[in-house]
Design a protein around this motif. Structure first.
Motif, short mmCIF file in Angstrom:
data_model
loop_
_atom_site.label_atom_id
_atom_site.label_comp_id
_atom_site.label_asym_id
_atom_site.label_seq_id
_atom_site.Cartn_x
_atom_site.Cartn_y
_atom_site.Cartn_z
N TYR A 1 0.80 -1.23 0.00
CA TYR A 1 0.00 0.00 0.00
C TYR A 1 0.84 1.28 0.00
N ARG A 2 1.85 1.36 0.87
CA ARG A 2 2.68 2.58 0.89
C ARG A 2 3.91 2.45 0.02
N GLY A 3 4.13 1.28 -0.55
CA GLY A 3 5.24 1.08 -1.46
C GLY A 3 4.78 1.04 -2.90
N VAL B 1 -4.86 9.36 -1.22
CA VAL B 1 -6.28 9.02 -1.02
C VAL B 1 -6.58 7.57 -1.40
N THR B 2 -6.15 7.18 -2.59
CA THR B 2 -6.48 5.83 -3.08
C THR B 2 -5.81 4.74 -2.25
N SER B 3 -4.53 4.90 -1.94
CA SER B 3 -3.84 3.89 -1.13
C SER B 3 -4.48 3.76 0.25
N ALA C 1 -2.30 8.91 7.22
CA ALA C 1 -1.14 9.47 7.93
C ALA C 1 0.16 8.85 7.44
N LEU C 2 0.16 7.53 7.26
CA LEU C 2 1.37 6.84 6.81
C LEU C 2 1.69 7.20 5.35
N ALA C 3 0.65 7.35 4.52
CA ALA C 3 0.88 7.74 3.13
C ALA C 3 1.44 9.15 3.05
N LEU C 4 0.95 10.05 3.90
CA LEU C 4 1.46 11.42 3.93
C LEU C 4 2.92 11.44 4.40
N LEU C 5 3.26 10.56 5.34
CA LEU C 5 4.65 10.45 5.78
C LEU C 5 5.53 9.93 4.64
N MET C 6 4.98 9.02 3.86
CA MET C 6 5.72 8.50 2.71
C MET C 6 5.95 9.61 1.70
#
Length: 262
Positions: free
Chosen positions: A131-133, A149-151, A185-190
Motif C-alpha cells: 500500500y505505501r510502497g 487518497v487511493t492507497s 497518515a502513513l501515506a502522507l509520511l511516505m
C-alpha cells in the motif's frame, strides 16, 4: 528498416497505473479469501488465513524487489536519508503506540510473543510494501492526492475482511475509519520523507501491542479508540499543512528515491 528514434519502452504500470493498482488489490483480496476458505474447511485458528496468504506474498515481493532492483525505489532506504528536522513528524505515531500500550497486556509467554513477533512483522512488511510502497508509487505518477487518497481507501477496504470472520458491524466500521486515517497518515509520511522503513516498524509494533494486549470489553476500549482517532485527524491535518507549506510540487529524486518533500 531500423528506426533510429525508437520510443522508450514503458512498463505496464506506467502505461496503465489504475489498472495495475486494481489488479494488485484484487490479487491480494483473492489470496486472503482463498486462505480464509482453506482455514475454515480445516478449522484452523484466526491467524491462519493471514499466514497462508501473506507468507507466499512476502516471498514474491522480496524476489520481485530484488530481481528488479526496486528496494530503494519502493522506499527501503537508510533511516539517515530522513532529514534530521523531520524526526518530529513521527512523534504522533509514538503517541498512538503509547495509548495502545495503556490498555495493558494479557498473559505473556515466550512462545506466544515469538509467534506474534513473526506474525505482525509479516503483516507489516506485506501491507506497507503493497500500500505505501507499490500502490503509492504507481499512483504518484498521476498525482500526490491520488496516491495518498487511493492507497488509504484500499488499505481501509481490505479490513472489511474482518466482518467476514464474525466481527460485530460497529467494530468493523470503527476499524475501517481507524484504518483509513492511519493509512492516510502513513501515506502522507511516505510523501513527506519517501522512507517506508519507519512505517513498517510502526505497523509492526502497533499490531504487536494489539495482539498481546488485554481483551477488554468494547466500553473499556472506546475512550482509547476515540482519543487515537482524534490524534490521527489532527496528525493528518498537520502533515497536509506541512507538505503544502513547504512545497506545493514534490521534488523528484534519483532513480532509487521516492518523492520527498523537504
Amino acid at each position: 528498416m531500423i528506426n533510429a528514434q525508437s520510443k522508450p519502452k514503458h512498463s505496464f504500470s506506467e502505461r496503465k497505473p489504475v489498472l495495475t493498482v486494481v489488479i494488485i488489490e484484487l490479487l491480494l483480496l483473492l489470496a486472503v479469501f482463498a486462505a480464509g476458505a482453506i482455514a475454515t474447511i480445516k478449522q484452523l485458528d484466526y491467524t491462519s488465513p493471514v499466514l497462508i496468504s501473506f507468507t507466499p506474498i512476502a516471498i514474491v515481493l522480496m524476489i520481485y524487489l530484488t530481481l528488479r532492483r526496486k528496494w530503494g525505489e519502493t522506499g527501503f532506504r537508510s533511516l539517515r536519508s530522513i532529514p534530521a528536522g523531520h524526526a518530529k513528524y513521527y512523534i504522533p505515531l509514538l503517541l498512538v503506540l503509547g495509548t495502545l500500550a495503556l490498555k495493558g497486556f494479557g498473559e505473556l509467554s515466550l512462545s506466544r510473543v515469538a509467534f506474534f513477533v513473526f506474525f505482525t512483522l509479516l503483516v507489516a512488511f506485506v501491507e506497507e510494501t503493497i500500500y505505501r510502497g507499490l500502490i503509492f508509487k504507481i499512483l504518484l505518477r498521476k498525482s500526490a492526492v491520488a496516491a495518498v487518497v487511493t492507497s488509504s481507501i484500499l488499505f481501509s477496504i481490505t479490513h472489511l475482511l474482518n466482518a467476514l470472520s464474525g466481527q460485530h458491524m460497529t467494530d468493523t466500521i470503527m476499524q475501517l475509519i481507524y484504518a483509513l486515517l492511519l493509512g492516510a497518515a502513513l501515506a502522507l509520511l511516505m510523501l513527506k520523507n519517501g522512507n517506508i522503513v519507519p512505517l513498517i516498524l510502526f505497523h509492526f509494533i502497533h499490531n504487536l501491542i494489539q495482539f498481546l494486549g488485554n481483551d477488554l470489553e468494547d466500553t473499556g476500549t472506546l475512550p482509547y479508540d476515540l482519543f487515537i482517532l482524534a490524534v490521527l485527524i489532527a496528525y493528518c491535518a498537520w502533515l497536509v499543512w506541512s507538505i503544502r507549506t513547504n512545497s506545493s510540487i514534490p521534488s523528484k529524486g534519483s532513480e532509487q528515491a521516492n518523492t520527498v518533500v523537504h
